[in-house]
Design a protein around this motif. Structure first.
Motif, PDB file in Angstrom:
ATOM      1  N   ARG A  72       1.107  -0.918   0.275  1.00 34.43           N
ATOM      2  CA  ARG A  72       0.250  -0.138  -0.148  1.00 34.43           C
ATOM      3  C   ARG A  72       1.026   1.811  -0.192  1.00 34.43           C
ATOM      4  O   ARG A  72       0.405   2.165  -0.481  1.00 34.43           O
ATOM      5  CB  ARG A  72      -0.893   0.073   1.380  1.00 34.43           C
ATOM      6  N   HIS A  73       1.731   1.210   0.698  1.00 34.87           N
ATOM      7  CA  HIS A  73       3.362   2.132   0.846  1.00 34.87           C
ATOM      8  C   HIS A  73       4.402   2.430   0.106  1.00 34.87           C
ATOM      9  O   HIS A  73       4.508   3.189  -0.084  1.00 34.87           O
ATOM     10  CB  HIS A  73       3.158   2.404   1.930  1.00 34.87           C
TER      11      HIS A  73
ATOM     12  N   GLN B 194       5.330   2.735  -2.787  1.00 39.94           N
ATOM     13  CA  GLN B 194       5.653   4.044  -3.733  1.00 39.94           C
ATOM     14  C   GLN B 194       6.887   4.966  -3.216  1.00 39.94           C
ATOM     15  O   GLN B 194       7.458   6.088  -3.227  1.00 39.94           O
ATOM     16  CB  GLN B 194       4.336   4.671  -3.962  1.00 39.94           C
ATOM     17  N   LYS B 195       6.839   4.665  -1.249  1.00 36.56           N
ATOM     18  CA  LYS B 195       7.001   6.331  -0.758  1.00 36.56           C
ATOM     19  C   LYS B 195       7.983   5.942  -0.290  1.00 36.56           C
ATOM     20  O   LYS B 195       8.484   6.395   0.356  1.00 36.56           O
ATOM     21  CB  LYS B 195       6.006   6.474   0.487  1.00 36.56           C
ATOM     22  N   LEU B 196       8.187   4.410  -0.419  1.00 33.97           N
ATOM     23  CA  LEU B 196       9.894   4.391   0.730  1.00 33.97           C
ATOM     24  C   LEU B 196      11.050   3.959  -0.634  1.00 33.97           C
ATOM     25  O   LEU B 196      10.532   3.611  -2.025  1.00 33.97           O
ATOM     26  CB  LEU B 196       9.232   2.650   0.375  1.00 33.97           C
ATOM     27  N   ALA B 197      12.455   4.269  -0.607  1.00 30.79           N
ATOM     28  CA  ALA B 197      13.391   4.548  -1.847  1.00 30.79           C
ATOM     29  C   ALA B 197      14.295   4.164  -0.876  1.00 30.79           C
ATOM     30  O   ALA B 197      14.691   3.991   0.506  1.00 30.79           O
ATOM     31  CB  ALA B 197      13.168   6.044  -2.046  1.00 30.79           C
TER      32      ALA B 197
ATOM     33  N   GLU C  48      14.174   1.054  -9.333  1.00 34.11           N
ATOM     34  CA  GLU C  48      13.058   1.777  -8.656  1.00 34.11           C
ATOM     35  C   GLU C  48      12.316   2.654  -9.412  1.00 34.11           C
ATOM     36  O   GLU C  48      12.359   2.099 -10.466  1.00 34.11           O
ATOM     37  CB  GLU C  48      13.609   2.821  -7.887  1.00 34.11           C
ATOM     38  N   ASN C  49      11.094   2.891  -9.126  1.00 35.70           N
ATOM     39  CA  ASN C  49       9.952   3.267 -10.226  1.00 35.70           C
ATOM     40  C   ASN C  49       9.792   2.348 -11.718  1.00 35.70           C
ATOM     41  O   ASN C  49       9.812   1.472 -11.073  1.00 35.70           O
ATOM     42  CB  ASN C  49      10.573   4.888 -10.173  1.00 35.70           C
TER      43      ASN C  49
END
Length: 70
Positions: free
Chosen positions: A13-14, A16-19, A40-41
């Protein structure tokens, strides 16, 4: 994190907020190469889509059988 629901919450759920931080990313790529875990991305999403057919439950069960034999 060891609760399946919480793992799903954080990664799915989250996610995309992790990097990855630059240091972790540098060392991970050095040891693992430029793969699904180190990208990523959009590139990560493209590679993940390619993995979906072989990660179906029937395939994963077969992988486990092979690993258990070793």
């Amino acid at each position: 994190v060891n609760d399946p629901a919480l793992v799903h919450e954080v990664l799915v759920r989250h996610g995309q907020k992790l990097a990855q931080g630059p240091v972790l990313n540098h060392f991970a790529k050095k040891f693992l190469g430029e793969g699904l875990l180190t990208t990523e991305n959009e590139l990560h999403n493209e590679r993940k889509k390619k993995m979906i057919p072989v990660m179906r439950p029937a395939h994963v069960r077969r992988f486990r059988e092979i690993i258990d034999e070793v």
